[in-house]
Design a protein around this motif. Sequence first.
Motif, short mmCIF file in Angstrom:
data_model
loop_
_atom_site.label_atom_id
_atom_site.label_comp_id
_atom_site.label_asym_id
_atom_site.label_seq_id
_atom_site.Cartn_x
_atom_site.Cartn_y
_atom_site.Cartn_z
N TRP A 1 -123.62 -8.32 59.94
CA TRP A 1 -122.43 -8.86 59.29
C TRP A 1 -121.22 -8.43 60.11
O TRP A 1 -121.02 -7.25 60.37
CB TRP A 1 -122.29 -8.35 57.86
N THR B 1 -118.11 -8.15 59.38
CA THR B 1 -117.19 -7.27 58.68
C THR B 1 -117.80 -5.92 58.32
O THR B 1 -117.14 -5.10 57.68
CB THR B 1 -116.66 -7.95 57.40
N GLN B 2 -119.02 -5.67 58.72
CA GLN B 2 -119.61 -4.35 58.52
C GLN B 2 -119.81 -3.60 59.83
O GLN B 2 -120.30 -2.47 59.81
CB GLN B 2 -120.95 -4.47 57.78
N HIS C 1 -117.28 -5.02 51.25
CA HIS C 1 -117.95 -6.23 51.74
C HIS C 1 -118.88 -6.81 50.68
O HIS C 1 -118.84 -8.01 50.38
CB HIS C 1 -118.74 -5.88 53.01
N SER D 1 -113.78 -11.84 55.55
CA SER D 1 -112.82 -11.34 56.53
C SER D 1 -111.39 -11.46 56.01
O SER D 1 -110.57 -10.55 56.18
CB SER D 1 -112.96 -12.12 57.84
N LEU E 1 -110.93 -8.89 52.94
CA LEU E 1 -111.20 -7.48 53.18
C LEU E 1 -109.90 -6.69 53.29
O LEU E 1 -108.96 -7.11 53.99
CB LEU E 1 -112.02 -7.32 54.46
N ILE F 1 -112.75 -3.14 63.11
CA ILE F 1 -113.83 -3.81 62.41
C ILE F 1 -114.20 -5.07 63.19
O ILE F 1 -113.36 -5.66 63.88
CB ILE F 1 -113.39 -4.13 60.97
N ASN G 1 -114.56 -8.09 62.60
CA ASN G 1 -113.83 -9.34 62.39
C ASN G 1 -112.48 -9.36 63.07
O ASN G 1 -111.79 -10.39 63.07
CB ASN G 1 -113.64 -9.59 60.89
N ASP H 1 -110.00 -6.94 62.32
CA ASP H 1 -109.09 -6.04 61.60
C ASP H 1 -109.10 -4.67 62.29
O ASP H 1 -110.13 -4.23 62.81
CB ASP H 1 -109.52 -5.85 60.15
N LYS I 1 -104.36 -7.01 60.30
CA LYS I 1 -105.44 -7.93 59.98
C LYS I 1 -105.65 -8.91 61.13
O LYS I 1 -104.78 -9.13 61.97
CB LYS I 1 -105.11 -8.69 58.70
N ARG I 2 -106.84 -9.49 61.13
CA ARG I 2 -107.19 -10.47 62.15
C ARG I 2 -106.21 -11.65 62.16
O ARG I 2 -105.90 -12.21 63.22
CB ARG I 2 -108.62 -10.96 61.92
#
Length: 633
Positions: free
Chosen positions: A144, A146-147, A195, A216, A219, A242, A244, A246, A300-301
């Motif tokens: 994943w 985001t993990q 998540h 994403s 989060l 992270i 994604n 972030d 953030k992304r």
Amino acid sequence: MSEPLKHECGIAVIRLLKPLSYFQEKYGNPLYAYHKLFLLMEKQHNRGQDGAGIGCVKFSVPLGQPFMFRKRAVSQNSLMRIFDESLADYNRMVADGIIDPDSPETVKKHFDFGGELLIGHLRYGTAGNYGVSACHPYYRRSNWVTQNLMLLGNFNMTNSADLNQQLVDRGQHPIFDTDTQAVLESVGYFLDEAHSKIYKEVRGSVPGHEIPSIISERLDPAGVLKQCAPGWDGGFTIAGVIGNGDCFVIRDRWGIRPCFYFQNDEFLVFASERVPLMSVFDQPAESINELPPAHVFVAKRDGSMSCIPYCEPGEKKSCSFESIYFSRGNDPVIYHERKALGRALCDPILKAVDYDLENSVFSYIPNTAESAYYGLIQELRRFYRMRIKRTLLNAFKAGTLTEKMIEVALDYGHPRMEKIALKDIKLRTFISEEGRRETLASHVYDVTYGVVKPNDNLIVLDDSIVRGTTLKKSILRILSRTNPKRIIIASTAPQIRYPDCYGIDMSEFGKLVAFDAAISLLHERSLSYIIDDVYKDCLKSIEDKNQKNHVKRIYEPFTDDEISARISELVSPTNISWKGEIQLIFQSIENLHQCTSLRGDWYFSGDYPTPGGNRVSNQAFINYYEHKSGRAY
């Protein structure tokens, strides 16, 4: 510092706020940010020489392609090794036609560090494993996006055992019993929780391929850190990225470890010191911000940013060794503070030489005390001017002023400044046997001959004295060859009396010469029972989370001057022909606070900012009493 300590890691974070094509078009270099990362780390190389590591996150990577990368190395030239090897890979792909240097798309696709989010770490190991596995960034993998989590930092936790136990209590199985692994897994646990919560909320209501982008977007890294960071006892600046895209940077609630950043329309950049940001990105000092204690900065992304508290801040106790020794001396604040520390030593030095400036030579231990030396000389010149002015005015009023008096005043209007101690950087202590290694170490420094006279006082400024070993076995032996009447070593730092547990390699009482001096005085004056009593009280309170620092009582029977005098005896070399006097002068804690803006002084005062500090001090004393080596946390 005449005896270098391992200390203080350095961090670097670069978050691009424009696409790679922007930097190609404006700067003509698709690796513009990558080169900036190298410079930002090189400018902080004073903060880490045991190892280095870099990491990268690429945004919007197609499914099935890797998006997070890292490279680590452990050696004295680890930073150059990392960048040389990765650039060699890049140049090979250019030569093979895989990468087109004018095409940011091919750079991003094929070069591991051609992404939008770059991080770097310079390691100064204080304990444990010194292999590459101990180098940051640490990486927590998942399929994943985001993990996935990479983490690096400048920190030590006093409660790493408790943090690891928390992992066990949750049912986890930590592999490495270190504070870095504990922090990584602690953040990772709550990241997984966040998540999973979002996943459960959207599962079944949207197509599966849309779930990652929804997670994403929703989060909240700051919310994740609010759940785990308040339980961290220590000094820290930690950066995390992270998968994604972030990223976050978090600072301890007392501001023990430094952290600075700046942002414009092209970059968001973090570093452990202000000047590297100024130099690498051509920014004025006023453009550089300090991350407030107890705050986490999140980018953030999608480009949104926030800087919010994650807990209540404590009284700010930034490590004063940043002013004394650690940070680069060209920082606009640090430079003036070091000069002030030198000026503050002028009065005790003048008293020590009985104001006999005509027969006093002033120098410093290279190179970290140089700025303070300038401050000392400026204050000595001010004293000279005042004395000469007073003498000439009195002669003028009495009608006895002569041209010769004026000439003499002009000739002796400056302190005698000389470069006495020189470090031979070519010498390497390559012999393994202890005795022979010490013999070589005694020649690391050399002196300038012929400028000190037998009736002179030789005053040498040092920024701090920890163990006293280098003074005894090397520096004082070498300085004695100049054959002065007296050698005075003046430290811009106060007496270092207590261990540090927030990042500096000062973890054992038996390696602190001020502690040895106090113990020696206790035995000499039939006060040894205090040692036993402190040990018993440390044992009784070791499980108390709010315990006080019982070791303070070791120093209470003595004045600062008494301990300084005993330190002078302890560091005086033996088996040398020179029979002059040796005296050590230390900065007072009061002057330290007047000269610097940083209030962290626990290694001098025993006043630790966190509950874990007192516990570490007491445990370190127990270890000393029981003849156990190793750090107490």
